[in-house]
Design a protein around this motif. Structure first.
Motif, PDB file in Angstrom:
ATOM      1  N   LEU A 127      78.111 -93.761  58.952  1.00 53.01           N
ATOM      2  CA  LEU A 127      77.303 -94.577  59.765  1.00 53.01           C
ATOM      3  C   LEU A 127      76.123 -95.279  59.090  1.00 53.01           C
ATOM      4  O   LEU A 127      75.277 -96.079  59.814  1.00 53.01           O
ATOM      5  N   PHE A 128      75.959 -94.808  57.899  1.00 58.50           N
ATOM      6  CA  PHE A 128      74.835 -95.277  57.090  1.00 58.50           C
ATOM      7  C   PHE A 128      75.309 -97.131  57.088  1.00 58.50           C
ATOM      8  O   PHE A 128      74.072 -97.945  56.966  1.00 58.50           O
ATOM      9  N   ILE A 129      76.370 -97.552  57.281  1.00 65.94           N
ATOM     10  CA  ILE A 129      76.755 -99.024  57.173  1.00 65.94           C
ATOM     11  C   ILE A 129      76.017 -99.608  58.454  1.00 65.94           C
ATOM     12  O   ILE A 129      75.347-100.507  58.235  1.00 65.94           O
ATOM     13  N   PHE A 130      75.968 -98.962  59.681  1.00 65.64           N
ATOM     14  CA  PHE A 130      75.119 -99.386  60.619  1.00 65.64           C
ATOM     15  C   PHE A 130      73.766 -99.512  60.641  1.00 65.64           C
ATOM     16  O   PHE A 130      73.112-100.419  60.960  1.00 65.64           O
ATOM     17  N   TYR A 131      73.309 -98.521  59.858  1.00 66.56           N
ATOM     18  CA  TYR A 131      71.958 -98.162  59.806  1.00 66.56           C
ATOM     19  C   TYR A 131      71.368 -99.435  58.832  1.00 66.56           C
ATOM     20  O   TYR A 131      70.282 -99.912  59.053  1.00 66.56           O
ATOM     21  N   ILE A 132      72.051 -99.580  57.740  1.00 71.10           N
ATOM     22  CA  ILE A 132      71.725-100.842  56.858  1.00 71.10           C
ATOM     23  C   ILE A 132      71.650-102.033  57.300  1.00 71.10           C
ATOM     24  O   ILE A 132      70.781-103.077  57.179  1.00 71.10           O
ATOM     25  N   LEU A 133      72.791-102.283  58.054  1.00 70.95           N
ATOM     26  CA  LEU A 133      72.897-103.439  58.802  1.00 70.95           C
ATOM     27  C   LEU A 133      71.724-103.670  59.872  1.00 70.95           C
ATOM     28  O   LEU A 133      71.116-104.890  59.832  1.00 70.95           O
ATOM     29  N   GLY A 134      71.334-102.555  60.584  1.00 67.23           N
ATOM     30  CA  GLY A 134      70.479-102.731  61.542  1.00 67.23           C
ATOM     31  C   GLY A 134      68.951-102.758  60.817  1.00 67.23           C
ATOM     32  O   GLY A 134      68.134-103.598  61.262  1.00 67.23           O
ATOM     33  N   LEU A 135      68.921-102.183  59.677  1.00 70.56           N
ATOM     34  CA  LEU A 135      67.501-102.537  58.652  1.00 70.56           C
ATOM     35  C   LEU A 135      67.435-103.849  58.430  1.00 70.56           C
ATOM     36  O   LEU A 135      66.346-104.558  58.450  1.00 70.56           O
ATOM     37  N   GLY A 136      68.418-104.491  57.942  1.00 76.19           N
ATOM     38  CA  GLY A 136      68.302-105.923  57.505  1.00 76.19           C
ATOM     39  C   GLY A 136      68.097-106.773  58.548  1.00 76.19           C
ATOM     40  O   GLY A 136      67.182-107.828  58.163  1.00 76.19           O
ATOM     41  N   ILE A 137      68.373-106.644  60.039  1.00 79.22           N
ATOM     42  CA  ILE A 137      68.182-107.520  60.859  1.00 79.22           C
ATOM     43  C   ILE A 137      66.955-107.039  61.885  1.00 79.22           C
ATOM     44  O   ILE A 137      66.804-107.832  62.947  1.00 79.22           O
ATOM     45  N   HIS A 138      66.517-105.923  61.529  1.00 79.23           N
ATOM     46  CA  HIS A 138      65.415-105.466  62.761  1.00 79.23           C
ATOM     47  C   HIS A 138      64.293-106.111  62.840  1.00 79.23           C
ATOM     48  O   HIS A 138      63.606-106.314  63.995  1.00 79.23           O
ATOM     49  N   GLY A 139      63.941-106.944  61.630  1.00 78.01           N
ATOM     50  CA  GLY A 139      62.607-107.898  61.805  1.00 78.01           C
ATOM     51  C   GLY A 139      62.980-109.146  62.293  1.00 78.01           C
ATOM     52  O   GLY A 139      61.864-109.920  62.365  1.00 78.01           O
ATOM     53  N   ILE A 140      63.952-109.501  62.739  1.00 78.50           N
ATOM     54  CA  ILE A 140      64.323-111.022  63.100  1.00 78.50           C
ATOM     55  C   ILE A 140      63.561-111.173  64.541  1.00 78.50           C
ATOM     56  O   ILE A 140      63.264-112.448  64.531  1.00 78.50           O
ATOM     57  N   GLY A 141      63.619-110.434  65.563  1.00 79.98           N
ATOM     58  CA  GLY A 141      63.055-110.699  66.661  1.00 79.98           C
ATOM     59  C   GLY A 141      61.673-111.012  66.681  1.00 79.98           C
ATOM     60  O   GLY A 141      61.056-111.595  67.522  1.00 79.98           O
ATOM     61  N   GLY A 142      60.901-110.585  65.508  1.00 76.17           N
ATOM     62  CA  GLY A 142      59.341-111.022  65.307  1.00 76.17           C
ATOM     63  C   GLY A 142      58.595-110.346  66.402  1.00 76.17           C
ATOM     64  O   GLY A 142      57.677-110.922  66.839  1.00 76.17           O
ATOM     65  N   ILE A 143      58.936-108.980  66.632  1.00 74.48           N
ATOM     66  CA  ILE A 143      58.039-108.205  67.578  1.00 74.48           C
ATOM     67  C   ILE A 143      56.568-108.023  66.995  1.00 74.48           C
ATOM     68  O   ILE A 143      55.410-108.330  67.752  1.00 74.48           O
ATOM     69  N   VAL A 144      56.443-107.785  65.738  1.00 67.18           N
ATOM     70  CA  VAL A 144      55.214-107.712  65.122  1.00 67.18           C
ATOM     71  C   VAL A 144      54.711-109.003  64.685  1.00 67.18           C
ATOM     72  O   VAL A 144      55.406-109.788  63.831  1.00 67.18           O
ATOM     73  N   ARG A 145      53.446-109.438  65.357  1.00 66.34           N
ATOM     74  CA  ARG A 145      53.163-110.820  65.192  1.00 66.34           C
ATOM     75  C   ARG A 145      51.785-111.069  64.770  1.00 66.34           C
ATOM     76  O   ARG A 145      50.963-110.154  64.795  1.00 66.34           O
ATOM     77  N   ASP A 185      47.173-119.223  68.568  1.00 70.70           N
ATOM     78  CA  ASP A 185      48.494-119.280  68.309  1.00 70.70           C
ATOM     79  C   ASP A 185      49.078-118.136  67.553  1.00 70.70           C
ATOM     80  O   ASP A 185      48.463-117.968  66.445  1.00 70.70           O
ATOM     81  N   PHE A 186      50.214-117.592  67.825  1.00 75.66           N
ATOM     82  CA  PHE A 186      50.570-116.418  67.206  1.00 75.66           C
ATOM     83  C   PHE A 186      52.068-116.828  66.673  1.00 75.66           C
ATOM     84  O   PHE A 186      52.822-117.646  67.408  1.00 75.66           O
ATOM     85  N   GLU A 187      52.490-116.196  65.615  1.00 76.30           N
ATOM     86  CA  GLU A 187      53.901-116.263  65.229  1.00 76.30           C
ATOM     87  C   GLU A 187      54.601-114.667  64.738  1.00 76.30           C
ATOM     88  O   GLU A 187      53.650-114.142  64.260  1.00 76.30           O
ATOM     89  N   GLY A 188      55.974-114.758  64.758  1.00 77.97           N
ATOM     90  CA  GLY A 188      56.336-113.412  64.262  1.00 77.97           C
ATOM     91  C   GLY A 188      56.335-113.569  62.762  1.00 77.97           C
ATOM     92  O   GLY A 188      56.693-114.158  62.233  1.00 77.97           O
ATOM     93  N   HIS A 189      56.405-112.282  62.097  1.00 80.00           N
ATOM     94  CA  HIS A 189      56.256-112.046  60.874  1.00 80.00           C
ATOM     95  C   HIS A 189      57.664-112.153  60.265  1.00 80.00           C
ATOM     96  O   HIS A 189      58.560-111.725  61.088  1.00 80.00           O
ATOM     97  N   PRO A 190      58.164-112.991  59.236  1.00 79.99           N
ATOM     98  CA  PRO A 190      59.510-113.074  58.827  1.00 79.99           C
ATOM     99  C   PRO A 190      60.021-111.652  58.532  1.00 79.99           C
ATOM    100  O   PRO A 190      59.203-110.711  57.832  1.00 79.99           O
ATOM    101  N   PRO A 191      61.534-111.377  58.862  1.00 78.39           N
ATOM    102  CA  PRO A 191      61.938-110.037  58.100  1.00 78.39           C
ATOM    103  C   PRO A 191      62.077-110.130  56.681  1.00 78.39           C
ATOM    104  O   PRO A 191      62.038-110.856  55.879  1.00 78.39           O
ATOM    105  N   GLU A 192      61.435-108.685  56.167  1.00 80.94           N
ATOM    106  CA  GLU A 192      61.190-108.308  54.815  1.00 80.94           C
ATOM    107  C   GLU A 192      62.002-107.258  54.309  1.00 80.94           C
ATOM    108  O   GLU A 192      62.301-107.174  52.911  1.00 80.94           O
ATOM    109  N   SER A 193      62.599-106.646  54.962  1.00 79.81           N
ATOM    110  CA  SER A 193      63.389-105.491  54.563  1.00 79.81           C
ATOM    111  C   SER A 193      64.679-105.794  53.719  1.00 79.81           C
ATOM    112  O   SER A 193      64.916-104.977  52.844  1.00 79.81           O
ATOM    113  N   TRP A 194      65.158-106.809  54.135  1.00 76.32           N
ATOM    114  CA  TRP A 194      66.497-107.287  53.554  1.00 76.32           C
ATOM    115  C   TRP A 194      66.273-107.319  51.887  1.00 76.32           C
ATOM    116  O   TRP A 194      67.100-107.500  51.126  1.00 76.32           O
ATOM    117  N   LYS A 195      65.036-107.902  51.680  1.00 76.96           N
ATOM    118  CA  LYS A 195      64.515-108.257  50.288  1.00 76.96           C
ATOM    119  C   LYS A 195      64.691-106.912  49.375  1.00 76.96           C
ATOM    120  O   LYS A 195      64.834-106.963  48.165  1.00 76.96           O
TER     121      LYS A 195
END
Length: 500
Positions: free
Chosen positions: A146-164, A197-207
């Motif tokens: 299931l680590f495959i789903f964990y890694i995939l989730g980690l890579g896209i977790h920040g796309i939604g820009g919740i932390v702004r 004006d606020f904007e979401g931080h870009p995802p960083e974990s994939w790097k």
């Protein structure tokens, strides 16, 4: 970033065996790869808990701020527009007072991936406990992937820009320190502060995970390629105590003493791969493993080979991979301790010694070997009786009787066995094993054994190698520390344990 590196076995084997800059000290650290893997996992669990708890507090504040009608700064910031046409300068992910935290959690990218990752992590960690691994290995094996789903989730977790955060342009127009206190006058003609004006931080974990993931994918591709190479089973030997010996050939297969391979039997399970230590020597024209019935998979495999009139099941092999036992010939004195089927890596070592003596190998650095084999039942000793008998004869013919000192210990015995052994004690060979060395009953007194070794080799470097349970490992590690001299010029014990 670090969790996948310790399970890149080909990389570790390369560092251990082929890199000239890899010293003994570094190789010993590589042997702790699974321990490091577990420690990283514990840290992931700890920081996951901190991360989740922090967000629970955040969402509680978000909810209270969205429902507030007191005209406070928090309520005004919460009412910023979610309209994409107006720039989506929102700060609070809860868009209306009626929206619940649960709704945001399961409809936002960050929330949904967070839930999936948390469930995957809980299943991975709970199924990796020692009890599950030993009793229900299949559960451990499947849930660990299931680590495959964990890694995939980690890579896209920040796309939604919740932390702004406030945009750079907005920061220049309305600095928080200056404008936070006069939020009632935002956008007034006389005010220098504008609505932020606020904007979401870009995802960083994939790097951070990209390089290890690519490395691990390459590792799995290499494993898949090697596993598809044809394996020819040349001999099947059924031993007592539910143990089967498989002798095999494979094109391009090259091994060292003490290494292990992963074995898959597609007719039993397409996905399950189990590690087994090689019991053959590098000098032999085949490679072999001994498999003991220790679960559903091994029992089904042994049963498949016991059926005389059926076709031999196809076997896939991946490896070999390096272990601590590879370094056995780097020590002047070696102490080998095997518990039950844990004797397998030392069978490879003892066979290699037999061939080295036959070929008069003058490069052999090892001058003395102490071998301890601890078994619960007498039938287990027959697994390698022929090997020990051959070694006894070889040492006598070469005049090196003192080179190998081996002791066999039987822990599962009754009064009948002891009485029979006592009546036949005067015979030249042991009645249980047929060897000249008599079988001892009970467990070794390690303090006595280490004291004798330290006295016999006062200025030697002694390598202690174990393939057995963790409780035995703790005892041997303590003895290594206790009987190593503070003077580096005198006897030093170095502990090594098989991990796979």
């Amino acid at each position: 970033m670090l969790i996948l590196l310790p399970v890149c076995r080909n990389l570790l084997s390369f560092l251990r065996g082929t890199c000239s800059f890899c010293s003994r000290t570094l190789r010993k650290q590589l042997d702790h790869n699974l321990t490091f893997h577990k420690l990283v996992a514990y840290m992931i669990c700890l920081h996951t808990a901190i991360h989740i708890i922090a967000h629970l507090f955040n969402f509680d504040r978000y909810s209270r701020s969205r429902q507030a009608t007191d005209g406070s700064l928090a309520s005004i910031l919460s009412s910023l527009s979610h309209d994409k046409k107006k720039g989506s300068s929102w700060l609070n992910p809860i868009q209306s007072p009626n929206m619940t935290v649960e709704y945001v959690t399961f409809t936002s990218i960050a929330g949904l991936t967070g839930v999936i990752m948390t469930i995957a992590l809980i299943l991975i960690v709970t199924s990796a406990t020692e009890f599950i691994r030993k009793s229900y290995f299949e559960v451990f094996w499947y849930t660990h992937h299931l680590f495959i789903f964990y890694i995939l989730g980690l890579g896209i977790h920040g796309i939604g820009g919740i932390v702004r955060g406030q945009t750079e342009k907005s920061m220049n127009e309305s600095h928080p320190c200056k404008c936070a206190e006069s939020f009632e006058m935002w956008d007034d003609h006389d005010s220098h502060c504008r609505r932020p004006d606020f904007e979401g931080h870009p995802p960083e974990s994939w790097k951070w995970i990209l390089a290890p993931v690519i490395l691990y994918i390459c590792e799995r591709i290499l494993r898949f390629y090697r596993s598809q190479q044809k394996v020819v089973i040349t001999k099947v030997v059924m031993h007592p105590s539910k143990v089967v010996e498989l002798q095999m050939n494979k094109r391009g297969f090259s091994m060292e003493v003490g290494q292990y391979i992963f074995v898959n039997c597609p007719s039993i399970s397409l996905l399950e791969w189990h590690p087994f230590t090689l019991t053959s020597a590098p000098e032999e024209d085949f490679f072999s493993i001994h498999i003991r019935a220790a679960g559903d998979w091994t029992e089904n495999l042994i049963r498949a080979f016991e059926q005389q009139y059926s076709t031999i099941p196809r076997i896939e092999v991946d490896g070999p991979f390096g272990t601590a036992s590879e370094d056995v010939f780097q020590y002047e004195v070696a102490v080998l301790v095997g518990a039950g089927i844990g004797v397998t890596p030392f069978a490879s070592i003892l066979k290699s010694i037999w061939y080295k003596f036959q070929c008069a190998d003058h490069n052999l650095k090892t001058k003395k070997i102490y071998f301890y084999w601890i078994c619960r039942e007498t039938g287990a000793f027959s697994w390698f009786n022929d090997l020990l008998t051959s070694l006894e004869q070889e040492m006598e013919e070469l005049g090196k009787v003192g080179f190998l000192n081996y002791r066999l210990f039987l822990t599962g015995w009754d009064s009948n066995i002891v009485g029979h052994a006592a009546l036949n004690f005067d015979k030249a060979t042991d009645i249980l094993t047929g060897l000249k060395q008599k079988t001892s009953f009970g467990r070794p007194m390690w303090d006595n054994e280490f004291s004798k070794i330290a006295t016999s080799h006062p200025k030697s470097v002694v390598g202690v190698f174990l393939c057995g349970p963790q409780t035995l490992a703790k005892s041997l590690r303590k003895c290594c520390h206790r009987y190593s001299s503070l003077d580096p010029r005198k006897v030093q014990f170095y502990f090594n344990k098989e991990n796979f």
